[in-house]
Design a protein around this motif. Structure first.
Motif, PDB file in Angstrom:
ATOM      1  N   GLU A  40      -3.909  18.270  -3.652  1.00 50.66           N
ATOM      2  CA  GLU A  40      -5.257  18.045  -3.141  1.00 50.66           C
ATOM      3  C   GLU A  40      -5.249  16.935  -2.085  1.00 50.66           C
ATOM      4  N   HIS A  41      -4.518  15.857  -2.369  1.00 49.81           N
ATOM      5  CA  HIS A  41      -4.413  14.739  -1.414  1.00 49.81           C
ATOM      6  C   HIS A  41      -3.779  15.217  -0.106  1.00 49.81           C
ATOM      7  N   LEU A  42      -2.701  15.994  -0.229  1.00 48.04           N
ATOM      8  CA  LEU A  42      -2.029  16.489   0.976  1.00 48.04           C
ATOM      9  C   LEU A  42      -2.920  17.456   1.739  1.00 48.04           C
ATOM     10  N   ARG A 100       0.853  -1.179   0.000  1.00 45.37           N
ATOM     11  CA  ARG A 100       0.000   0.000   0.000  1.00 45.37           C
ATOM     12  C   ARG A 100       0.892   1.233   0.000  1.00 45.37           C
ATOM     13  N   TYR A 101       0.297   2.391  -0.226  1.00 46.33           N
ATOM     14  CA  TYR A 101       1.098   3.613  -0.192  1.00 46.33           C
ATOM     15  C   TYR A 101       0.271   4.759   0.352  1.00 46.33           C
ATOM     16  N   ASP A 102       0.997   5.772   0.776  1.00 43.80           N
ATOM     17  CA  ASP A 102       0.419   7.050   1.160  1.00 43.80           C
ATOM     18  C   ASP A 102       1.240   8.103   0.446  1.00 43.80           C
ATOM     19  N   MET A 103       0.589   9.074  -0.128  1.00 43.44           N
ATOM     20  CA  MET A 103       1.321  10.114  -0.857  1.00 43.44           C
ATOM     21  C   MET A 103       1.788  11.175   0.133  1.00 43.44           C
ATOM     22  N   LEU A 104       3.090  11.331   0.216  1.00 41.86           N
ATOM     23  CA  LEU A 104       3.681  12.376   1.042  1.00 41.86           C
ATOM     24  C   LEU A 104       4.188  13.474   0.126  1.00 41.86           C
ATOM     25  N   GLU A 105       4.528  14.589   0.688  1.00 46.54           N
ATOM     26  CA  GLU A 105       5.042  15.697  -0.129  1.00 46.54           C
ATOM     27  C   GLU A 105       6.315  15.277  -0.857  1.00 46.54           C
ATOM     28  N   GLY A 131       7.010  12.238  -1.913  1.00 48.25           N
ATOM     29  CA  GLY A 131       6.733  11.197  -2.897  1.00 48.25           C
ATOM     30  C   GLY A 131       5.923  10.068  -2.291  1.00 48.25           C
ATOM     31  N   PRO A 132       5.699   9.005  -3.079  1.00 50.22           N
ATOM     32  CA  PRO A 132       4.928   7.868  -2.571  1.00 50.22           C
ATOM     33  C   PRO A 132       5.680   7.123  -1.457  1.00 50.22           C
ATOM     34  N   ASN A 133       5.003   6.935  -0.337  1.00 48.48           N
ATOM     35  CA  ASN A 133       5.576   6.201   0.787  1.00 48.48           C
ATOM     36  C   ASN A 133       4.955   4.800   0.780  1.00 48.48           C
ATOM     37  N   LEU A 134       5.748   3.806   0.375  1.00 49.42           N
ATOM     38  CA  LEU A 134       5.269   2.432   0.259  1.00 49.42           C
ATOM     39  C   LEU A 134       5.455   1.695   1.572  1.00 49.42           C
ATOM     40  N   GLU A 135       4.502   0.810   1.859  1.00 41.81           N
ATOM     41  CA  GLU A 135       4.583  -0.007   3.067  1.00 41.81           C
ATOM     42  C   GLU A 135       3.925  -1.351   2.760  1.00 41.81           C
ATOM     43  N   PRO A 152      10.076  -3.047   6.063  1.00 40.60           N
ATOM     44  CA  PRO A 152       9.022  -3.116   5.052  1.00 40.60           C
ATOM     45  C   PRO A 152       8.407  -1.758   4.704  1.00 40.60           C
ATOM     46  N   LEU A 153       9.260  -0.839   4.310  1.00 41.36           N
ATOM     47  CA  LEU A 153       8.775   0.463   3.858  1.00 41.36           C
ATOM     48  C   LEU A 153       9.834   1.143   3.004  1.00 41.36           C
ATOM     49  N   TYR A 154       9.335   2.026   2.118  1.00 34.65           N
ATOM     50  CA  TYR A 154      10.253   2.754   1.243  1.00 34.65           C
ATOM     51  C   TYR A 154       9.561   4.037   0.787  1.00 34.65           C
TER      52      TYR A 154
END
Length: 189
Positions: free
Chosen positions: A176-178, A90-95, A97-101, A133-135
């Protein structure tokens, strides 16, 4: 220990005609020879053994009989298999870039992240040898769709790909997401 088995070697015993090798599992006795009448000072035990501790001794034989056991050698067998593919990427969009976990894969030593753009394949890992387990992908990405998968690795090899996630890079949607995320964080309700 080799990939094909356990290599045993010993010094030549003067006046020995042949050698015998005995093997026992932890808690057992040396009942019967594993192999007898060896004429060389080496042997490759290619037996497929379950995980555990095993012990070996060698005897020398000539016309006068069989010698006492040699010193004992302990070998620990740990069969390693390729890990399962990581789950729940999964990911969350950070300022930045994409933060994968993703979920931890128990037999993984490291993880590899692959990224591709629309219409391309996962040819090369983006990053290898991650131990957590994250990048966070801080790459300068052009506007468009990007796809990510993760693999787990250990000494036996690399797993299949995890589930794929799609990340759309669009400067307005990222802002918008942020903004939505920050509004949720500062909302008084």
């Amino acid at each position: 220990i080799l990939e094909t088995g356990t290599q045993l070697e010993w010094d030549v015993v003067p006046n020995a005609d042949t050698y015998s090798i005995y093997r026992r599992a932890d808690g057992e006795d040396y009942d019967q020879p594993l192999v007898e009448n060896l004429e060389h000072v080496g042997y490759l035990d290619e037996s497929e053994l379950p995980d555990g501790d095993y012990f070996y001794v060698v005897t020398a034989t000539n016309s006068a009989g069989e010698s006492d056991f040699s010193n004992e050698v302990k070998v620990t067998i740990q069969n390693v298999t390729i890990p399962d593919a990581p789950e729940s990427l999964r990911y969350d969009m950070l300022e930045a870039g994409p933060n994968l976990e993703w979920d931890v894969e128990a037999s993984a030593e490291t993880y590899n992240v692959y990224r591709r753009s629309e219409g391309n394949d996962y040819n090369q890992p983006l990053v290898t040898d991650l131990t957590n387990p994250l990048y966070l992908d801080e790459s300068e990405l052009s506007e468009g769709d990007y796809y990510y998968v993760v693999t787990a690795s250990n000494e036996a090899g690399e797993s299949d790909f995890s589930n794929e996630v799609q990340v759309t890079i669009d400067p307005s949607s990222v802002k918008e997401h942020l903004n939505k995320r920050n509004a949720l964080l500062i909302s008084p309700n």
